[in-house]
Motif scaffolding. Sequence first.
Motif, mmCIF file in Angstrom:
data_model
loop_
_atom_site.group_PDB
_atom_site.id
_atom_site.type_symbol
_atom_site.label_atom_id
_atom_site.label_comp_id
_atom_site.label_asym_id
_atom_site.label_seq_id
_atom_site.Cartn_x
_atom_site.Cartn_y
_atom_site.Cartn_z
ATOM 1 N N TYR A 68 0.741 -1.256 0.201
ATOM 2 C CA TYR A 68 0.002 0.075 -0.033
ATOM 3 C C TYR A 68 0.970 1.094 -0.049
ATOM 4 O O TYR A 68 2.254 1.128 0.378
ATOM 5 N N GLN A 69 0.187 2.413 -0.302
ATOM 6 C CA GLN A 69 0.986 3.598 -0.331
ATOM 7 C C GLN A 69 0.237 4.714 0.806
ATOM 8 O O GLN A 69 -0.840 4.424 1.016
ATOM 9 N N ILE A 70 1.300 5.336 1.326
ATOM 10 C CA ILE A 70 0.968 6.433 2.473
ATOM 11 C C ILE A 70 1.249 7.622 2.084
ATOM 12 O O ILE A 70 2.264 7.822 1.279
ATOM 13 N N GLN A 71 0.739 8.673 2.636
ATOM 14 C CA GLN A 71 0.980 10.225 2.413
ATOM 15 C C GLN A 71 0.869 10.844 3.853
ATOM 16 O O GLN A 71 0.044 10.530 4.495
ATOM 17 N N ARG A 72 1.985 11.534 4.063
ATOM 18 C CA ARG A 72 1.975 12.308 5.278
ATOM 19 C C ARG A 72 1.717 13.518 5.085
ATOM 20 O O ARG A 72 1.932 14.179 3.909
ATOM 21 N N ALA A 73 1.161 14.090 6.026
ATOM 22 C CA ALA A 73 0.549 15.458 5.887
ATOM 23 C C ALA A 73 1.426 16.605 6.058
ATOM 24 O O ALA A 73 1.235 17.742 5.567
ATOM 25 N N ALA A 90 4.263 -7.121 6.016
ATOM 26 C CA ALA A 90 4.597 -5.751 5.739
ATOM 27 C C ALA A 90 5.924 -5.032 6.676
ATOM 28 O O ALA A 90 5.585 -5.583 7.914
ATOM 29 N N GLY A 91 6.399 -4.239 6.277
ATOM 30 C CA GLY A 91 7.724 -3.736 6.667
ATOM 31 C C GLY A 91 7.052 -2.468 7.239
ATOM 32 O O GLY A 91 7.398 -1.341 6.804
ATOM 33 N N ALA A 92 6.360 -2.571 8.440
ATOM 34 C CA ALA A 92 5.706 -1.334 9.108
ATOM 35 C C ALA A 92 6.452 -0.527 9.507
ATOM 36 O O ALA A 92 6.268 0.765 9.878
ATOM 37 N N SER A 93 7.867 -1.032 9.913
ATOM 38 C CA SER A 93 8.670 0.221 10.654
ATOM 39 C C SER A 93 8.868 1.324 9.548
ATOM 40 O O SER A 93 9.326 2.453 10.140
ATOM 41 N N SER A 94 9.004 1.058 8.258
ATOM 42 C CA SER A 94 9.281 2.048 7.388
ATOM 43 C C SER A 94 8.042 2.927 7.467
ATOM 44 O O SER A 94 8.293 4.331 7.388
ATOM 45 N N GLN A 95 6.725 2.593 7.590
ATOM 46 C CA GLN A 95 5.903 3.588 7.879
ATOM 47 C C GLN A 95 6.005 4.385 9.076
ATOM 48 O O GLN A 95 5.660 5.578 9.060
ATOM 49 N N VAL A 96 6.353 3.541 10.241
ATOM 50 C CA VAL A 96 6.191 4.311 11.566
ATOM 51 C C VAL A 96 7.540 5.469 11.398
ATOM 52 O O VAL A 96 7.320 6.529 11.734
ATOM 53 N N PHE A 98 8.591 7.041 8.579
ATOM 54 C CA PHE A 98 8.154 8.132 7.615
ATOM 55 C C PHE A 98 7.151 9.050 8.141
ATOM 56 O O PHE A 98 7.179 10.035 7.821
ATOM 57 N N GLY A 99 6.274 8.408 9.045
ATOM 58 C CA GLY A 99 4.984 9.184 9.450
ATOM 59 C C GLY A 99 5.230 9.675 10.864
ATOM 60 O O GLY A 99 4.509 10.078 11.369
ATOM 61 N N ALA A 100 6.518 9.813 11.433
ATOM 62 C CA ALA A 100 6.667 10.192 12.841
ATOM 63 C C ALA A 100 6.300 11.672 13.060
ATOM 64 O O ALA A 100 6.866 12.576 12.236
ATOM 65 N N GLY A 101 5.340 11.919 13.906
ATOM 66 C CA GLY A 101 5.123 13.293 14.243
ATOM 67 C C GLY A 101 4.024 13.706 13.346
ATOM 68 O O GLY A 101 3.879 15.297 13.456
ATOM 69 N N THR A 102 3.517 13.279 12.376
ATOM 70 C CA THR A 102 2.925 13.845 11.548
ATOM 71 C C THR A 102 1.562 12.663 11.092
ATOM 72 O O THR A 102 1.737 11.450 11.102
ATOM 73 N N PRO A 103 0.338 13.248 10.759
ATOM 74 C CA PRO A 103 -0.890 12.021 10.375
ATOM 75 C C PRO A 103 -0.558 11.631 9.041
ATOM 76 O O PRO A 103 0.076 12.224 8.144
ATOM 77 N N CYS A 104 -0.742 10.244 8.903
ATOM 78 C CA CYS A 104 -0.401 9.579 7.488
ATOM 79 C C CYS A 104 -1.914 8.930 6.938
ATOM 80 O O CYS A 104 -2.692 8.433 8.029
ATOM 81 N N ALA A 139 -8.132 6.217 4.857
ATOM 82 C CA ALA A 139 -7.771 5.793 6.269
ATOM 83 C C ALA A 139 -6.656 6.231 6.815
ATOM 84 O O ALA A 139 -5.668 6.497 6.122
ATOM 85 N N ASP A 140 -6.756 6.586 7.940
ATOM 86 C CA ASP A 140 -5.883 6.939 9.031
ATOM 87 C C ASP A 140 -4.834 5.701 8.832
ATOM 88 O O ASP A 140 -5.210 4.628 9.461
ATOM 89 N N ALA A 141 -3.688 5.964 8.365
ATOM 90 C CA ALA A 141 -2.739 4.748 8.450
ATOM 91 C C ALA A 141 -2.077 4.034 9.578
ATOM 92 O O ALA A 141 -1.738 2.990 9.790
ATOM 93 N N MET A 142 -2.296 4.978 10.936
ATOM 94 C CA MET A 142 -1.613 4.495 12.098
ATOM 95 C C MET A 142 -3.005 3.982 12.885
ATOM 96 O O MET A 142 -2.707 3.671 14.176
ATOM 97 N N ALA A 143 -4.005 3.830 12.638
ATOM 98 C CA ALA A 143 -5.200 3.931 13.432
ATOM 99 C C ALA A 143 -5.506 2.381 13.697
ATOM 100 O O ALA A 143 -6.223 1.991 14.861
ATOM 101 N N LEU A 144 -5.146 1.413 13.172
ATOM 102 C CA LEU A 144 -5.177 -0.115 13.309
ATOM 103 C C LEU A 144 -3.978 -0.992 13.548
ATOM 104 O O LEU A 144 -3.649 -1.732 12.736
ATOM 105 N N PRO A 145 -3.200 -0.717 14.588
ATOM 106 C CA PRO A 145 -1.952 -1.376 14.596
ATOM 107 C C PRO A 145 -2.510 -2.852 14.918
ATOM 108 O O PRO A 145 -3.309 -3.202 16.038
ATOM 109 N N VAL A 146 -1.811 -3.882 14.351
ATOM 110 C CA VAL A 146 -2.059 -5.239 14.934
ATOM 111 C C VAL A 146 -0.935 -5.999 14.791
ATOM 112 O O VAL A 146 0.144 -5.822 14.296
#
Length: 205
Positions: A68-73, A90-96, A98-104, A139-146
């Motif tokens: 999937y693709q994410i965009q940070r605010a 998924a390599g979720a650490s890349s998302q974390v 990339f999106g540190a301190g901003t909505p994604c 969708a909020d990319a960080m809203a559903l951690p599993v």
Amino acid sequence: MALAVSGTPTFATSSRTSTPSAVRTAQVYAFAVGASLPCDIHAAGCTPCATAHSTTRALFASYNGPLYQIQRASDHGYRDIGVLGAGGYAGASSQVSFGAGTPCTITKIYDQTARHNDLPISWGGCWKGPGPGGSDVGADAMALPVTAAGHHVFGLKVTPGVGYRLDHASAVATGAQPVGIYMLTSSNYTSQWCCFDYGRAPPTS
């Protein structure tokens, strides 16, 4: 929602065997399940995935592309989130990072089949969404951690107004052709509404 796959069943018969079709299918599934992922198993059972979407893992043992693709605010930058390795999670650490301190926001969900029926945010369909021009929102990319098999990943949390849709998808069932849809979801997030925009639509012509 963690994943969704769909397939167009293909029914085959053979005059050289009297084994019931249900038994043959069970035998194929039993053979495939040991080293295969969901879409490999469906293909072995003659119901190949026509599309395959997941934000948490590969659905083919050989898949090594983006999920999937994410965009940070903060700067509107984009990043593809892929798997850790072929057939992996998924390599979720890349998302974390990339999106540190901003909505994604999740802006696209990639199709893992060779057809590339990727899902962008929906234009809204018959029921208009809260986005520009009546479109849906991502969708909020960080809203559903599993946690999946010990891996920290993110599902797709669908709230009112969130939707992903592809019109005129290729190589999918049309008219009265049979099709099956398989989706892994959670019952923790429900509302009074029956449905939302998600998936691929066949050509109307």
